[in-house]
Design a protein around this motif. Structure first.
Motif, PDB file in Angstrom:
ATOM      1  N   VAL A  65       0.838  -0.941   0.177  1.00 46.77           N
ATOM      2  CA  VAL A  65      -0.112   0.281  -0.123  1.00 46.77           C
ATOM      3  C   VAL A  65       0.769   1.150   0.144  1.00 46.77           C
ATOM      4  O   VAL A  65       0.382   2.772  -0.810  1.00 46.77           O
ATOM      5  CB  VAL A  65      -0.917  -0.121   1.033  1.00 46.77           C
ATOM      6  N   SER A  66       1.787   1.110   0.955  1.00 45.32           N
ATOM      7  CA  SER A  66       3.286   2.765   1.122  1.00 45.32           C
ATOM      8  C   SER A  66       3.518   2.781  -0.442  1.00 45.32           C
ATOM      9  O   SER A  66       3.529   3.758  -0.811  1.00 45.32           O
ATOM     10  CB  SER A  66       3.722   2.381   2.229  1.00 45.32           C
ATOM     11  N   ALA A  67       3.822   1.374  -1.162  1.00 44.26           N
ATOM     12  CA  ALA A  67       4.645   1.797  -2.485  1.00 44.26           C
ATOM     13  C   ALA A  67       3.494   2.024  -2.796  1.00 44.26           C
ATOM     14  O   ALA A  67       3.602   2.628  -4.360  1.00 44.26           O
ATOM     15  CB  ALA A  67       5.416   0.223  -2.677  1.00 44.26           C
ATOM     16  N   MET A 163      11.328  10.379  -2.416  1.00 46.23           N
ATOM     17  CA  MET A 163      12.415  10.007  -1.994  1.00 46.23           C
ATOM     18  C   MET A 163      12.634   8.674  -4.000  1.00 46.23           C
ATOM     19  O   MET A 163      14.111   8.902  -4.335  1.00 46.23           O
ATOM     20  CB  MET A 163      12.454   8.703  -1.650  1.00 46.23           C
ATOM     21  N   ILE A 164      11.886   8.643  -4.393  1.00 45.31           N
ATOM     22  CA  ILE A 164      11.849   7.805  -5.906  1.00 45.31           C
ATOM     23  C   ILE A 164      11.902   9.145  -7.063  1.00 45.31           C
ATOM     24  O   ILE A 164      12.206   8.771  -7.928  1.00 45.31           O
ATOM     25  CB  ILE A 164      10.357   6.859  -6.138  1.00 45.31           C
ATOM     26  N   GLY A 219      11.324  -0.137  -6.565  1.00 46.04           N
ATOM     27  CA  GLY A 219      12.465  -1.504  -6.507  1.00 46.04           C
ATOM     28  C   GLY A 219      12.455  -0.387  -4.730  1.00 46.04           C
ATOM     29  O   GLY A 219      12.634  -0.777  -4.064  1.00 46.04           O
ATOM     30  N   ARG A 220      12.809   1.344  -5.547  1.00 47.47           N
ATOM     31  CA  ARG A 220      13.281   1.560  -3.664  1.00 47.47           C
ATOM     32  C   ARG A 220      12.034   1.821  -2.549  1.00 47.47           C
ATOM     33  O   ARG A 220      12.665   1.595  -1.673  1.00 47.47           O
ATOM     34  CB  ARG A 220      13.820   2.651  -3.996  1.00 47.47           C
ATOM     35  N   ALA A 221      10.962   1.485  -3.160  1.00 52.78           N
ATOM     36  CA  ALA A 221       9.705   2.144  -2.210  1.00 52.78           C
ATOM     37  C   ALA A 221       9.829   0.728  -1.745  1.00 52.78           C
ATOM     38  O   ALA A 221       9.214   1.111  -0.864  1.00 52.78           O
ATOM     39  CB  ALA A 221       8.775   2.376  -2.972  1.00 52.78           C
ATOM     40  N   LEU A 222       9.609  -0.327  -1.662  1.00 56.49           N
ATOM     41  CA  LEU A 222       9.754  -1.648  -1.355  1.00 56.49           C
ATOM     42  C   LEU A 222      10.692  -1.796  -0.066  1.00 56.49           C
ATOM     43  O   LEU A 222       9.755  -2.464   0.540  1.00 56.49           O
ATOM     44  CB  LEU A 222       9.394  -3.046  -2.941  1.00 56.49           C
ATOM     45  N   THR A 280      10.209  -8.442  -5.257  1.00 56.42           N
ATOM     46  CA  THR A 280      10.732  -7.830  -5.879  1.00 56.42           C
ATOM     47  C   THR A 280      10.722  -8.240  -7.217  1.00 56.42           C
ATOM     48  O   THR A 280      10.862  -7.663  -8.017  1.00 56.42           O
ATOM     49  CB  THR A 280      12.647  -7.082  -5.420  1.00 56.42           C
ATOM     50  N   LEU A 281      11.203  -9.591  -7.216  1.00 55.66           N
ATOM     51  CA  LEU A 281      11.821 -10.597  -8.055  1.00 55.66           C
ATOM     52  C   LEU A 281      10.175 -10.890  -9.191  1.00 55.66           C
ATOM     53  O   LEU A 281      10.243 -10.304 -10.091  1.00 55.66           O
ATOM     54  CB  LEU A 281      11.847 -11.798  -8.012  1.00 55.66           C
ATOM     55  N   LEU A 282       9.543 -10.568  -8.920  1.00 59.16           N
ATOM     56  CA  LEU A 282       7.281 -10.969  -9.323  1.00 59.16           C
ATOM     57  C   LEU A 282       7.780  -9.733 -10.018  1.00 59.16           C
ATOM     58  O   LEU A 282       7.665  -9.335 -11.209  1.00 59.16           O
ATOM     59  CB  LEU A 282       6.429 -11.375  -8.165  1.00 59.16           C
TER      60      LEU A 282
END
Length: 302
Positions: A65-67, A163-164, A219-222, A280-282
């Motif tokens: 949700v945050s990402a 940030m992203i 990716g950075r957000a996660l 992340t891979l998915l």
């Protein structure tokens, strides 16, 4: 020689990824074998109790949700900034502006976290009250806990969006600059306005690049840890009210609890890390599939 070095580098990368996955899987199996709760649906996180019980339901929800909030906010703004720098702003303005945006990427996470807790959180009261007043009918923006600091997933999403933003902007800007000049001039010669030229020539060419930039930002957000741990108030309650304090993410949970965890508790944290690794891979695999389906656009193979 160059071919063999390149192939060896690729194989080495695969070996490293496999080693990480194997290590996480081994440590996860130890934790899951002693877990008395359901790893996927349990809200609690007490692996060091007499009867270990832990699950990732709250962590999955908070991470995704945050990402998602960060992506919804950051991607349109980043693409707009990239278009402004590459196609609208005069060069004397575009260069300093681009440098300023790129400079945001060099700011450490802890600085963002301190700014978030000292400035963003206190100033979110007004926005949270406004959204509760006018958007409470959506349920997710219904604030049920008043009088507490808004250290919520929504606040974290805004912080992650900031940030992203420079990552997505920088990659998108470079992709837009690679649009063949002939395509732009042909659209303008046919009577298109600047926006019509961007919509028909620039955006189709840059769509794979925008997707790639978005996935880098996602990716950075996660995986963001320190900033989220500084801002978010954690608990084991899964709530769909995004304006209420609480929740948690994988990276934040690992960072806050690793030092104080017992050996079995660390194995449980490794299990949650494995889930984040798989997510992340998915996400990256899905991005590659989306880009592969758009090879008809010029430049998609690059």
């Amino acid at each position: 020689m160059f071919f063999n070095l390149s192939r060896g580098s690729g194989i080495l990368l695969l070996v490293v990824m496999a080693a990480i996955a194997g290590f996480l899987a081994y440590r996860s199996s130890i934790a899951l074998s002693g877990n008395t709760g359901n790893f996927l649906t349990t809200f609690e996180w007490t692996p060091d109790a007499a009867e270990p019980k832990f699950g990732i339901a709250v962590l999955v929800f908070g991470t995704l949700v945050s990402a998602l909030i960060a992506m919804v906010i950051a991607v349109p703004i980043a693409v707009g900034i990239a278009l402004f720098i590459s196609h609208y702003a005069p060069r004397r303005i575009a260069q300093p502006f681009a440098y300023l945006v790129d400079l945001l990427a060099a700011v450490p996470s802890i600085v963002y976290g301190l700014w978030g807790v000292l400035f963003l959180v206190p100033h979110m009261d007004g926005l949270s009250s406004w959204m509760d007043q006018y958007l409470s009918w959506t349920y997710i923006f219904d604030q049920t806990k008043s009088g507490v600091p808004p250290r919520t997933l929504f606040t974290v999403g805004i912080l992650l969006a900031i940030m992203i933003l420079p990552i997505i902007t920088a990659v998108s800007r470079e992709v837009f600059r690679q649009v063949p000049r002939m395509h732009e001039e042909a659209a303008l010669a046919l009577g298109a306005t600047r926006w019509e030229m961007i919509r028909t020539a620039v955006l189709p060419f840059g769509r794979p690049g925008i997707i790639s930039a978005s996935m880098l930002g996602l990716g950075r957000a996660l995986g963001e840890t320190i900033a989220v741990a500084t801002v978010l108030s954690t608990n084991s309650i899964l709530s769909l009210h995004l304006l209420d304090p609480g929740g948690g993410t994988f990276a934040q949970n690992i960072a806050l609890k690793f030092n104080e965890a017992q050996p079995f508790g660390r194995d449980a944290l490794m299990a949650s890390g494995l889930v984040l690794f798989v997510i992340t891979l998915l996400v990256n695999g899905a991005a590659r599939l989306i880009i592969a389906r758009r090879k008809e656009y010029s430049g998609a193979n690059s």
